[in-house]
Design an enzyme around this catalytic site. Structure first.
Site, PDB file in Angstrom:
ATOM      1  N   CYS A  21       0.825  -1.210   0.000  1.00 16.40           N
ATOM      2  CA  CYS A  21       0.000   0.000   0.000  1.00 16.40           C
ATOM      3  C   CYS A  21       0.861   1.262   0.000  1.00 16.40           C
ATOM      4  O   CYS A  21       1.939   1.284   0.579  1.00 16.40           O
ATOM      5  CB  CYS A  21      -0.878   0.030   1.246  1.00 16.40           C
ATOM      6  N   ARG A  77       5.517  -0.243  -6.013  1.00 20.12           N
ATOM      7  CA  ARG A  77       5.448  -1.049  -4.789  1.00 20.12           C
ATOM      8  C   ARG A  77       4.503  -2.239  -4.940  1.00 20.12           C
ATOM      9  O   ARG A  77       4.537  -3.144  -4.130  1.00 20.12           O
ATOM     10  CB  ARG A  77       4.946  -0.165  -3.626  1.00 20.12           C
ATOM     11  N   TRP A 117      -2.811  -2.833  -1.479  1.00 19.28           N
ATOM     12  CA  TRP A 117      -2.413  -4.231  -1.717  1.00 19.28           C
ATOM     13  C   TRP A 117      -3.231  -5.040  -0.729  1.00 19.28           C
ATOM     14  O   TRP A 117      -3.061  -4.916   0.490  1.00 19.28           O
ATOM     15  CB  TRP A 117      -0.909  -4.383  -1.466  1.00 19.28           C
ATOM     16  N   ASN A 138      -2.133   2.099   5.728  1.00 21.71           N
ATOM     17  CA  ASN A 138      -1.190   1.017   5.407  1.00 21.71           C
ATOM     18  C   ASN A 138      -0.981   0.212   6.672  1.00 21.71           C
ATOM     19  O   ASN A 138      -0.871   0.788   7.754  1.00 21.71           O
ATOM     20  CB  ASN A 138       0.180   1.569   4.999  1.00 21.71           C
ATOM     21  N   GLY A 139      -0.852  -1.109   6.535  1.00 21.26           N
ATOM     22  CA  GLY A 139      -0.600  -1.945   7.714  1.00 21.26           C
ATOM     23  C   GLY A 139      -1.797  -2.820   8.009  1.00 21.26           C
ATOM     24  O   GLY A 139      -2.681  -3.005   7.161  1.00 21.26           O
ATOM     25  N   GLU A 161      17.289 -18.922  -5.368  1.00 22.91           N
ATOM     26  CA  GLU A 161      16.962 -17.601  -5.922  1.00 22.91           C
ATOM     27  C   GLU A 161      16.418 -17.740  -7.351  1.00 22.91           C
ATOM     28  O   GLU A 161      15.455 -17.058  -7.733  1.00 22.91           O
ATOM     29  CB  GLU A 161      18.217 -16.712  -5.875  1.00 22.91           C
ATOM     30  N   LYS A 188      12.780 -16.416  -8.473  1.00 23.11           N
ATOM     31  CA  LYS A 188      12.596 -15.458  -9.578  1.00 23.11           C
ATOM     32  C   LYS A 188      11.591 -16.006 -10.594  1.00 23.11           C
ATOM     33  O   LYS A 188      10.712 -15.293 -11.056  1.00 23.11           O
ATOM     34  CB  LYS A 188      13.910 -15.175 -10.311  1.00 23.11           C
ATOM     35  N   GLU A 244       8.038 -15.987  -9.183  1.00 16.58           N
ATOM     36  CA  GLU A 244       7.508 -14.635  -9.012  1.00 16.58           C
ATOM     37  C   GLU A 244       6.973 -14.039 -10.301  1.00 16.58           C
ATOM     38  O   GLU A 244       5.913 -13.440 -10.308  1.00 16.58           O
ATOM     39  CB  GLU A 244       8.620 -13.690  -8.516  1.00 16.58           C
ATOM     40  N   HIS A 275      17.391 -37.534  -2.223  1.00 14.20           N
ATOM     41  CA  HIS A 275      16.648 -37.874  -1.005  1.00 14.20           C
ATOM     42  C   HIS A 275      15.151 -37.599  -1.143  1.00 14.20           C
ATOM     43  O   HIS A 275      14.457 -37.517  -0.131  1.00 14.20           O
ATOM     44  CB  HIS A 275      17.228 -37.117   0.195  1.00 14.20           C
ATOM     45  N   LYS A 317       6.430  -4.714  -3.840  1.00 10.00           N
ATOM     46  CA  LYS A 317       7.873  -4.464  -3.821  1.00 10.00           C
ATOM     47  C   LYS A 317       8.399  -4.477  -2.401  1.00 10.00           C
ATOM     48  O   LYS A 317       9.433  -5.052  -2.113  1.00 10.00           O
ATOM     49  CB  LYS A 317       8.176  -3.120  -4.492  1.00 10.00           C
TER      50      LYS A 317
END
Ligand code: AGP
Length: 607
Positions: free
Chosen positions: A2, A27, A74, A98-99, A479, A483, A486, A502, A602
Site C-alpha cells: 500500500c 510497490r 495491496w 497502510n498496515g 533464488e 525469480k 515470481e 533424497h 515491492k
C-alpha cells in the site's frame, strides 16, 4: 504494498495526488482511490486494478479540492474490489491506511453493536468509524484521533481527512512508515519520500507512535504520549526526475543490465583495489570480538544471507545462524549478550525484517544492516550501516539489489576475517582482486543474453522447473526458483544438488527442465554426479557453467549457458545473471506483468 499520499495546499490537489500515486506504483497494488473535501463534503473516487482505471474514473467524474488523500491498496483483508479500496469514509471522516489493525474484529463487532454499518471487509474501515463516532459526539479531530490511536493494535500509517475541517489533515504511524513533506505552499504526507519527490525533498520521518497535524503552513508532531515533539527535517535526496526504462522493455531488464555499474559503485565503498584491502564504512573494532552472527532477512535478501553464511564461516571462521525474519522473531532465539544480528534488506521497510531487527535490539544484540534505501527505517535504526548502492530498484523482482548485497557481504566476510587475524595480507589482496573483477565478469555474463533468450523459449512451456546447486551456488538455485515463480508463475523449486536423491528425484521426467548451476571448482565433480542421476532418469538438463565445465559435462544436456571463468568467491555474484535472465525472458515470452507481477508487492510492509 500500500502507498499513501496526502496534500494540504492552496491549489487543486487531485492531479498531484495521482502523480504521487504514480510514483508509488512500483510497490505493487491492486486498487486505488482518492478523496478530497469539496463544498463541505467528502468526495471520493476509487477503482479496482491499475491506476489508469482510477484516472479514467476521475476523467469521467473529476474531483476538486485543495486538500486530499490518496492510496494504492495491496489487499490483506478483503478482495481487491472497489468497495474495499481506500479511502474509507463515513459522513465525517475519510482515511487511508497502510498496515494491519490486528484487533479489528472486536472493534468492528463493537461498532456494529452500536448500529454502525460497513461497506467493506477491510480492517481499515473500523478506524474511520471509531474516529467518526468521536467527531459526531463533538470531539475536535486531534482529541478524537489521539484517543482512537490508543485502541489500535497492529501496524498502521494513517492519513485522515475531516469533513468539517477542510484545512487540516492528520497522520499517524506505528510499524508502517510515514513521512511529512514541507513544500512552499503546501504540506504533504507520504508513505515514503519517493511519493513526495515531485513536490519537495524537505521531509521529516515520523517515529514509532508519532502522530501529526498537518496544515498548509506546516506540521505539529506529537509522540505516542501526545507530547509535542520536533522531528528533524532532512533533505531526502530523492529527485522529482522520473526513473524511466530507457530503451528496455521492462524495469527488471534494465536493472539486470545495470549490475556491472552498481556492483562497481557499491564495491567502491568497501574495497581499495590498489592497496589490496577491504575497507568497510564501519570501524574494525566492532567486529573483532564477534564469535557468532545471526543473519535475518526475507526472500531474495535471505538468499544473499545464505551465500554470506558460506563466506563468513569459510573466511572468518565465525559460526553463522540464519533465519527468515518471520520465523526468527517468534521462535525465541537464544541471544548472547553483545552478539551480532545482521539484517539484509533492499527496501529497509520489510515489516517482518524490521520487527525482527527491533526484537534483536531489545534482546541486546548489536544490529548491522545491509540496506539499499538509505532513508529507510532499517538504515536509520541500525547500529552498523552497510549500504548497498544499487540505486532505486523498481522491478518487484529484486535483481541488482541482490548482487550488490553479495558484494557487501563478501567484503564484510573478508573484513571480519582480517579483524580476527584469520586473513594474511596476501589472502586479503587476493580476495580484493577477485571482488574487483566482478563488474567485468558481470558484463561478460550479460553477453549471454541472446542464447539465454533462446533457451527460455524451450523452458517457457514447462509446468515445473528444478534448480540445483551446491555450496554457495545452492542459494542461487533457490533464488533462480524464486525469480521464476515470481514473474513467470511457473512452479519451481531449488535444491542442494546432493539433496535431490533424497526425495525430489521422484519428480524427474522428460517434462521437468532441471537447471544446474555448476561453476568449475572444488564442488564441480560432485554436482556433475548429481546431474548424471537426473539424466539417467530421462531428465533434461540446462547446465550453467564456465567453458571448462561445459566442455566436461555439457554433452548430453538440453542446453548449456557459458559463463566467464571466475574465481569461486565471485561465482554467486556472476551466476545471478543467468538465473535472472532466464526468469525474465520466460516471463516476457509468457506475457506476464514482469515489473508488477500478480499478488506481489515491492516492499512488504505487513507481517
Ligand atoms: C524478491 O524478488 C522479492 N520480491 C522478495 O522476496 C524480497 O526480496 C523480499 O520481500 C525482501 O524484501 P527486502 O529486501 O526489501 O527486505
Amino acid at each position: 504494498m500500500c502507498g499513501i499520499i496526502g496534500i494540504v495546499g492552496s491549489g487543486e490537489v487531485t492531479a498531484h495526488l495521482v502523480e504521487g500515486l504514480r510514483r508509488l506504483e512500483y510497490r505493487g497494488y491492486d486498487s486505488a482511490g482518492v478523496c478530497t473535501i469539496n463544498n463541505g463534503a467528502l468526495d471520493r473516487r476509487r477503482a479496482e486494478g491499475k491506476l489508469d482505471n482510477l484516472v479514467n474514473v476521475l476523467a469521467a467524474e473529476p474531483l476538486i479540492g485543495h486538500i486530499g488523500i490518496a492510496h494504492t491498496r495491496w489487499a490483506t483483508h478483503g478482495a481487491p474490489t472497489t468497495n474495499n479500496a481506500h479511502p474509507h469514509a463515513t459522513a465525517e471522516v475519510s482515511l487511508v491506511h497502510n498496515g494491519i489493525i490486528e484487533n479489528f474484529k472486536p472493534l468492528r463487532d463493537e461498532l456494529i453493536a452500536r448500529g454502525r454499518t460497513f461497506e467493506s471487509q477491510t480492517d481499515s474501515e473500523v478506524v474511520a468509524h471509531l474516529i467518526s463516532e468521536r467527531i459526531e459526539a463533538g470531539d475536535m479531530p486531534e482529541i478524537a484521533t489521539a484517543a482512537i490511536l490508543k485502541r489500535l493494535h497492529g501496524a498502521f500509517a494513517l492519513a485522515i481527512l475531516f469533513r468539517q475541517y477542510p484545512d487540516l489533515l492528520i497522520g499517524a504511524r506505528l510499524g508502517s512508515p510515514l513521512v511529512v513533506g514541507y513544500g512552499d505552499d503546501a504540506t504533504y504526507l507520504g508513505s515514503d519520500a519517493l511519493a513526495l519527490a515531485s513536490f519537495t525533498q524537505r521531509v521529516a520521518y515520523l517515529e514509532e507512535g508519532d502522530w501529526v497535524v498537518v496544515t498548509r503552513d506546516g506540521a505539529r508532531i506529537f509522540d505516542a504520549q501526545d507530547r509535542p515533539v520536533e522531528r528533524e527535517v532532512t533533505i531526502s535526496g530523492v529527485t522529482g526526475a522520473y526513473i524511466d526504462k530507457g530503451n528496455y522493455r521492462h524495469f527488471m531488464l534494465k536493472e539486470i543490465f545495470e549490475q556491472p555499474v552498481v556492483v562497481a559503485q557499491t564495491l567502491q565503498s568497501y574495497i581499495k583495489p590498489l592497496d589490496g584491502q577491504v575497507a568497510l564504512p564501519i570501524p574494525d573494532f566492532a567486529l573483532s570480538s564477534i564469535q557468532r552472527i545471526t543473519i535475518i532477512a526475507c526472500g531474495t535478501s535471505y538468499y544473499a544471507g545464505m551465500v554470506a553464511k558460506y563466506w563468513l564461516e569459510q573466511f572468518a571462521r565465525v559460526a553463522v545462524e540464519i533465519d527468515v525474519a518471520s520465523e526468527y522473531r517468534y521462535r525465541e532465539p537464544v541471544m548472547e549478550e553483545g552478539g551480532l544480528a545482521l539484517f539484509i534488506s533492499q527496501s529497509g521497510e520489510t515489516a517482518d525484517t524490521l520487527a525482527a531487527m527491533r526484537h534483536a535490539k531489545a534482546g541486546g544484540q548489536k544490529v548491522a544492516v545491509v540496506v539499499n534505501v538509505p532513508t529507510s527505517s532499517m538504515a536509520r535504526e541500525a547500529d552498523l550501516l552497510l549500504p548497498t548502492h544499487a540505486g532505486t530498484e523498481i522491478g518487484v523482482a529484486s535483481t541488482k539489489a541482490f548482487t550488490c548485497q553479495l558484494a557487501v557481504l563478501a567484503a564484510l566476510a573478508a573484513n571480519l576475517a582480517r579483524a580476527k587475524g584469520r586473513l594474511s595480507a596476501e589472502q586479503e589482496r587476493d580476495i580484493v582482486t577477485h571482488l574487483a573483477e566482478a563488474p567485468a565478469a558481470l558484463n561478460m555474463a550479460l553477453q549471454q543474453d541472446e542464447p539465454i533468450q533462446a533457451i527460455s523459449a524451450i523452458i517457457a512451456g514447462a509446468r515445473d522447473v528444478l534448480y540445483l546447486g551446491r555450496g554457495p551456488d545452492y542459494p542461487l538455485a533457490l533464488e533462480g526458483a524464486l525469480k521464476l515463480k515470481e514473474i513467470s508463475y511457473i512452479h519451481a523449486e531449488g535444491y542442494a544438488a546432493g539433496e535431490m536423491k533424497h526425495g525430489p528425484i521422484a519428480l524427474i521426467d522428460d517434462l521437468v527442465p532441471v537447471i544446474v548451476l555448476a561453476p568449475s571448482g572444488p564442488l564441480f565433480e560432485k554436482t556433475v554426479s548429481n546431474m548424471q542421476e537426473v539424466q539417467a532418469r530421462g531428465g533434461k538438463i540446462v547446465l550453467i557453467s564456465d567453458a571448462t565445465g561445459v566442455a566436461a559435462a555439457g554433452e548430453d544436456c538440453l542446453a548449456t549457458i557459458t559463463m566467464p571463468d571466475v574465481h569461486p568467491l565471485i561465482a554467486p555474484i556472476v551466476y545471478a545473471i543467468p538465473v535472472q535472465l532466464l526468469a525474465y525472458h520466460i516471463a516476457a515470452i509468457k506475457g506476464t506483468d514482469v515489473d508488477q507481477p500478480r499478488n506481489l508487492a515491492k516492499s512488504v510492509t505487513v507481517e
